[in-house]
Design a protein around this motif. Structure first.
Motif, PDB file in Angstrom:
ATOM      1  N   TRP A 110       2.841   9.980  14.273  1.00  0.00           N
ATOM      2  CA  TRP A 110       2.315   8.642  14.060  1.00  0.00           C
ATOM      3  C   TRP A 110       1.505   8.296  12.775  1.00  0.00           C
ATOM      4  O   TRP A 110       1.404   6.931  12.729  1.00  0.00           O
ATOM      5  N   LYS A 111       1.360   9.296  11.925  1.00  0.00           N
ATOM      6  CA  LYS A 111       0.512   8.870  10.482  1.00  0.00           C
ATOM      7  C   LYS A 111       1.565   7.709   9.790  1.00  0.00           C
ATOM      8  O   LYS A 111       1.023   6.999   9.056  1.00  0.00           O
ATOM      9  N   ALA A 112       2.887   7.869   9.756  1.00  0.00           N
ATOM     10  CA  ALA A 112       3.732   6.898   9.014  1.00  0.00           C
ATOM     11  C   ALA A 112       3.495   5.457   9.513  1.00  0.00           C
ATOM     12  O   ALA A 112       3.294   4.478   8.650  1.00  0.00           O
ATOM     13  N   TRP A 113       3.419   5.324  10.710  1.00  0.00           N
ATOM     14  CA  TRP A 113       3.238   4.066  11.402  1.00  0.00           C
ATOM     15  C   TRP A 113       1.723   3.789  11.109  1.00  0.00           C
ATOM     16  O   TRP A 113       1.708   2.231  10.809  1.00  0.00           O
ATOM     17  N   ILE A 114       0.618   4.581  11.262  1.00  0.00           N
ATOM     18  CA  ILE A 114      -0.642   4.183  10.799  1.00  0.00           C
ATOM     19  C   ILE A 114      -0.689   3.702   9.424  1.00  0.00           C
ATOM     20  O   ILE A 114      -1.282   2.714   9.194  1.00  0.00           O
ATOM     21  N   ILE A 115      -0.129   4.414   8.333  1.00  0.00           N
ATOM     22  CA  ILE A 115      -0.107   4.048   7.081  1.00  0.00           C
ATOM     23  C   ILE A 115       0.537   2.359   6.923  1.00  0.00           C
ATOM     24  O   ILE A 115      -0.058   1.590   6.142  1.00  0.00           O
ATOM     25  N   ASP A 116       1.913   2.220   7.620  1.00  0.00           N
ATOM     26  CA  ASP A 116       2.448   1.064   7.644  1.00  0.00           C
ATOM     27  C   ASP A 116       1.462  -0.022   8.374  1.00  0.00           C
ATOM     28  O   ASP A 116       1.534  -1.183   7.788  1.00  0.00           O
ATOM     29  N   CYS A 117       0.882   0.242   9.272  1.00  0.00           N
ATOM     30  CA  CYS A 117      -0.255  -0.737   9.903  1.00  0.00           C
ATOM     31  C   CYS A 117      -1.260  -1.363   8.763  1.00  0.00           C
ATOM     32  O   CYS A 117      -1.387  -2.457   8.515  1.00  0.00           O
ATOM     33  N   ILE A 118      -1.749  -0.223   7.958  1.00  0.00           N
ATOM     34  CA  ILE A 118      -2.822  -0.604   7.300  1.00  0.00           C
ATOM     35  C   ILE A 118      -2.128  -1.487   6.053  1.00  0.00           C
ATOM     36  O   ILE A 118      -2.852  -2.275   5.430  1.00  0.00           O
ATOM     37  N   ARG A 119      -0.926  -0.999   5.592  1.00  0.00           N
ATOM     38  CA  ARG A 119      -0.082  -1.695   4.493  1.00  0.00           C
ATOM     39  C   ARG A 119       0.023  -3.023   4.872  1.00  0.00           C
ATOM     40  O   ARG A 119      -0.169  -3.861   4.070  1.00  0.00           O
ATOM     41  N   ARG A 120       0.273  -3.288   6.064  1.00  0.00           N
ATOM     42  CA  ARG A 120       0.617  -4.858   6.449  1.00  0.00           C
ATOM     43  C   ARG A 120      -0.749  -5.666   7.010  1.00  0.00           C
ATOM     44  O   ARG A 120      -0.765  -6.748   7.336  1.00  0.00           O
ATOM     45  N   GLY A 121      -1.985  -4.843   6.701  1.00  0.00           N
ATOM     46  CA  GLY A 121      -3.098  -5.642   6.836  1.00  0.00           C
ATOM     47  C   GLY A 121      -3.965  -5.382   8.178  1.00  0.00           C
ATOM     48  O   GLY A 121      -4.990  -5.833   8.674  1.00  0.00           O
ATOM     49  N   VAL A 122      -3.110  -4.503   9.159  1.00  0.00           N
ATOM     50  CA  VAL A 122      -3.986  -4.106  10.302  1.00  0.00           C
ATOM     51  C   VAL A 122      -4.842  -3.031  10.166  1.00  0.00           C
ATOM     52  O   VAL A 122      -4.393  -1.920   9.696  1.00  0.00           O
ATOM     53  N   PHE A 135      -6.739   1.634   1.665  1.00  0.00           N
ATOM     54  CA  PHE A 135      -5.938   2.734   0.812  1.00  0.00           C
ATOM     55  C   PHE A 135      -6.985   3.197  -0.196  1.00  0.00           C
ATOM     56  O   PHE A 135      -7.518   2.130  -0.968  1.00  0.00           O
ATOM     57  N   THR A 136      -6.898   4.378  -0.646  1.00  0.00           N
ATOM     58  CA  THR A 136      -7.250   4.769  -1.761  1.00  0.00           C
ATOM     59  C   THR A 136      -5.953   4.613  -2.873  1.00  0.00           C
ATOM     60  O   THR A 136      -4.912   4.421  -2.474  1.00  0.00           O
ATOM     61  N   GLU A 137      -6.402   5.240  -4.076  1.00  0.00           N
ATOM     62  CA  GLU A 137      -5.249   5.111  -5.054  1.00  0.00           C
ATOM     63  C   GLU A 137      -4.195   5.952  -4.790  1.00  0.00           C
ATOM     64  O   GLU A 137      -3.049   5.702  -4.831  1.00  0.00           O
ATOM     65  N   VAL A 138      -4.566   7.216  -4.237  1.00  0.00           N
ATOM     66  CA  VAL A 138      -3.371   8.186  -3.657  1.00  0.00           C
ATOM     67  C   VAL A 138      -2.763   7.775  -2.389  1.00  0.00           C
ATOM     68  O   VAL A 138      -1.702   7.747  -2.440  1.00  0.00           O
ATOM     69  N   GLY A 139      -3.305   6.949  -1.675  1.00  0.00           N
ATOM     70  CA  GLY A 139      -2.952   6.208  -0.682  1.00  0.00           C
ATOM     71  C   GLY A 139      -1.919   5.306  -0.992  1.00  0.00           C
ATOM     72  O   GLY A 139      -0.916   5.387  -0.085  1.00  0.00           O
ATOM     73  N   TYR A 140      -2.158   4.672  -1.749  1.00  0.00           N
ATOM     74  CA  TYR A 140      -1.201   3.564  -2.410  1.00  0.00           C
ATOM     75  C   TYR A 140       0.184   4.237  -2.784  1.00  0.00           C
ATOM     76  O   TYR A 140       1.513   3.921  -2.630  1.00  0.00           O
ATOM     77  N   SER A 141      -0.124   5.585  -3.366  1.00  0.00           N
ATOM     78  CA  SER A 141       1.235   6.208  -3.929  1.00  0.00           C
ATOM     79  C   SER A 141       2.107   6.749  -2.924  1.00  0.00           C
ATOM     80  O   SER A 141       3.186   7.087  -3.320  1.00  0.00           O
ATOM     81  N   VAL A 142       1.509   6.857  -1.700  1.00  0.00           N
ATOM     82  CA  VAL A 142       2.322   7.409  -0.833  1.00  0.00           C
ATOM     83  C   VAL A 142       3.411   6.198  -0.104  1.00  0.00           C
ATOM     84  O   VAL A 142       4.262   6.475   0.542  1.00  0.00           O
ATOM     85  N   LEU A 143       3.020   4.911  -0.266  1.00  0.00           N
ATOM     86  CA  LEU A 143       3.788   3.883   0.349  1.00  0.00           C
ATOM     87  C   LEU A 143       5.400   3.916  -0.079  1.00  0.00           C
ATOM     88  O   LEU A 143       6.148   3.752   0.918  1.00  0.00           O
ATOM     89  N   PRO A 144       5.722   4.252  -1.231  1.00  0.00           N
ATOM     90  CA  PRO A 144       7.201   4.430  -1.645  1.00  0.00           C
ATOM     91  C   PRO A 144       7.701   5.443  -0.830  1.00  0.00           C
ATOM     92  O   PRO A 144       9.055   5.453  -0.335  1.00  0.00           O
TER      93      PRO A 144
END
Length: 128
Positions: free
Chosen positions: A25-37, A84-93
């Motif tokens: 589920w972690k990638a889905w959680i990351i995607d939620c946060i990226r989309r503003g959830v 996201f932290t700076e490292v968190g943003y770096s995982v989006l790609p």
């Protein structure tokens, strides 16, 4: 207290990557946060197929790894958002590449893995 029988080998980049963003589920959680959830209750609503306890556990792990941080607003009742932290943003790609690979190969996987359904994707992005 739980003690690991086999030590983790975290000197390997692939092992570190899988440890931090792997799992169901972690990638889905990351995607939620990226989309503003970003609020826990909104993430729970978005990921209604997953038990809130599991989501909270993954949020805590992502926070412990330093990919996200909890922003607590001084309001009553308290309001919490994950960012996201700076490292968190770096995982989006990396998440984007995983999604691209999955979309390109899902039919192949469906054909070779019994029990998969090509028409039901809980991660499907909702459009507003």
């Amino acid at each position: 207290m739980y003690e690991r029988k086999i030590p983790e080998l975290l000197d390997c980049g692939l092992a570190v990557s899988i440890k931090v963003i792997g799992g169901k589920w972690k990638a889905w959680i990351i995607d939620c946060i990226r989309r503003g959830v970003r609020r826990p209750s909104a993430i729970h609503k978005e990921m209604h197929e997953v038990a809130p306890r599991i989501i909270n556990m993954h949020l805590k792990e992502l926070e412990e790894y330093g990919l996200i941080y909890k922003k607590v607003y001084a309001e009553i009742p308290a309001r919490v958002e994950y960012c996201f932290t700076e490292v968190g943003y770096s995982v989006l790609p990396v998440v984007d590449i995983l999604e691209k690979w999955g979309n390109e190969h899902k039919e192949y996987i469906y054909q070779h893995k019994e029990g998969y359904q090509a028409d039901s994707c809980p991660f499907e992005r909702k459009t507003a």
